[in-house]
Design a protein around this motif. Structure first.
Motif: not given
Length: 467
Positions: A49, A145, A149, A187, A52
């Motif tokens: 998290t 991403r 992750s 993710a 992101e």
């Protein structure tokens, strides 16, 4: 009062404490391992998290820097090139200098670690993947991403095992898999897909046991709760909610899946070819490697100014395509152009994933196919967005060879549960045809390729020493 059939007082059997004792006596899973799996999920969800959030922050800061430069002496195009080049160079430098295993998505590294053929050096992979990924993704390159992750989540699983000095091999394996599941669940905001990705896509490496399944489920749940607590419970992709298509239109979804089955095999081959081309360019020399990545990042800084649709992971492109903002011809052009940019970025060895770019490609071609089908068969009442959603799952299934994961992933990301039947048909058609054509799962190919390269390098080094 005593229950003669059981020999146990009836009130005790009905009390919560009695039920807990009976459960613990039958369930042989160490409670400590389950607790560690929850801890892994907590950490994996937190780092995914934060990753992101950090990627969005870097992207916004890049835009702010460009706005400040408008009134300065540097031309806007030059400022865009330099800023993205600088960001990209950070990622390439950190990877080559400190953690070469952090290049690319990192998922093959986790699969290799689960098979006990790749080491997990979490103390160097975690900072390099996080900071280097920020640079690569923040520069505007076509990377996702999600792969980072998963790799960071898997490394957290091994970090927890090492920190608590867990000696049990089965437990260490379970925590490694749990971290990967937690990373993907956070993710994509998709706990079911996170669980199924480990169970299905990593099935050659995943050791099926009751403790492993429990740990994976617990980690994915906890990681997703962390994500939703910070980012909210909305779907990752905002799309219209479609009703189920008419049954006589389902053959079109099968046809779309067959198209993606062929393309998936070609795409996987193009990925390895792109990596070979970049290997010949930089020859694993640090200066050439960093210079190549820096120039590539700078070029995508220019694309951000003039052709932003060809940059970034592509998640923000999906709603635009499904809402009909592009013509049929433009959809095909964008699809072909993003195939090229995806191969350039991922093939260069930048620390970023390929999940999101593949979903964007599936959306573009799916919408293109659906728009044509709508023109040819107007009486079926189909909408191009249906095929966009099916295309996301189909390309994922054809390349990764995980159809169930593809179905769950797309449904959870778009919240379109009514399209589960056409999604299954499309992903099944893509997977079966890709298998008939002899295609291999992309992450298995990448892992085998990396292992072969290291064997060749070791052989050459031993020959030099002997001479």
């Amino acid at each position: 009062m005593t229950d003669n059939t059981q020999g146990t007082p009836a009130p005790e059997r009905l009390q919560p404490s009695g039920l807990v004792r009976r459960f613990l006596s039958r369930d042989k899973t160490p409670v400590s391992v389950l607790f560690l799996a929850a801890l892994v999920g907590l950490a994996a969800g937190l780092i995914a998290t934060l990753f992101e959030i950090a990627v969005h922050w870097v992207s916004e800061q890049r835009t702010e820097w460009l706005r400040d430069v408008i009134s300065s002496v540097l031309p806007l195009w030059l400022a865009a090139f330099l800023i993205s080049a600088l960001l990209a160079s950070v990622g390439y430098y950190l990877v080559h200098r400190f953690a070469p295993e952090a290049a690319g998505s990192g998922i093959p590294e986790i699969e290799g670690a689960m098979d006990d053929i790749r080491p997990v050096r979490w103390w160097r992979v975690l900072p390099v993947k996080f900071i280097g990924g920020l640079g690569a993704l923040g520069s505007g390159m076509v990377l996702g991403r999600e792969g980072p992750s998963v790799q960071m989540g898997g490394n957290i699983g091994r970090m927890v095992s090492d920190t608590f000095r867990l000696k049990d091999k089965e437990g260490r394996h379970a925590l490694l898999a749990s971290g990967a599941a937690g990373g993907l669940a956070a993710a994509f905001n998709a706990p079911l897909a996170g669980i199924m990705f480990v169970v299905e896509e990593m099935r050659p490496q995943f050791r099926y046991s009751l403790i492993s399944i429990k740990c994976v489920v617990i980690s994915a749940i906890v990681a997703n709760i962390v994500f939703r607590s910070i980012q909210g419970q909305h779907a990752v992709i905002t799309m219209p909610q479609y009703d189920a298509p008419v049954l006589k239109s389902l053959w079109l979804f099968l046809l779309l899946g067959m198209f993606f089955g062929v393309f998936g095999v070609i795409f996987n081959r193009l990925v390895t070819l792109a990596q070979d081309v970049f290997d010949r360019i930089h020859r694993n020399e640090r200066r050439r490697y960093i210079l190549t990545g820096t120039l590539l990042g700078g070029c995508f800084g220019l694309l951000l100014l003039y052709l932003p649709e060809l940059t970034g992971g592509g998640i923000t492109l999906i709603p635009s395509a499904t809402h009909g903002e592009y013509s049929i011809s433009l959809l095909l052009i964008l699809f072909l152009a993003r195939v090229a940019t995806t191969l350039l970025c991922f093939g260069s060895g930048a620390p970023g994933g390929i999940f999101a770019p593949m979903l964007a490609l599936g959306t573009l071609f799916g919408t293109f196919f659906g728009s044509i089908a709508q023109l040819i068969f107007p009486d079926l009442g189909i909408e191009p967005g249906m095929f966009a959603i099916a295309g996301m799952g189909a390309l994922f299934a054809a390349t990764v060879r995980a159809p169930i994961t593809g179905v769950l992933l797309v449904i959870e990301m778009t919240n379109n549960y009514h399209l589960i039947l056409p999604l299954i048909i499309t992903t099944l058609g893509a997977t079966m045809l890709a298998q008939v054509l002899g295609g291999q799962p992309i992450y298995s190919q990448l892992l085998r390729r990396k292992m072969d390269k290291e064997k060749i390098a070791q052989r050459e080094q031993s020959e030099v020493v002997n001479t």
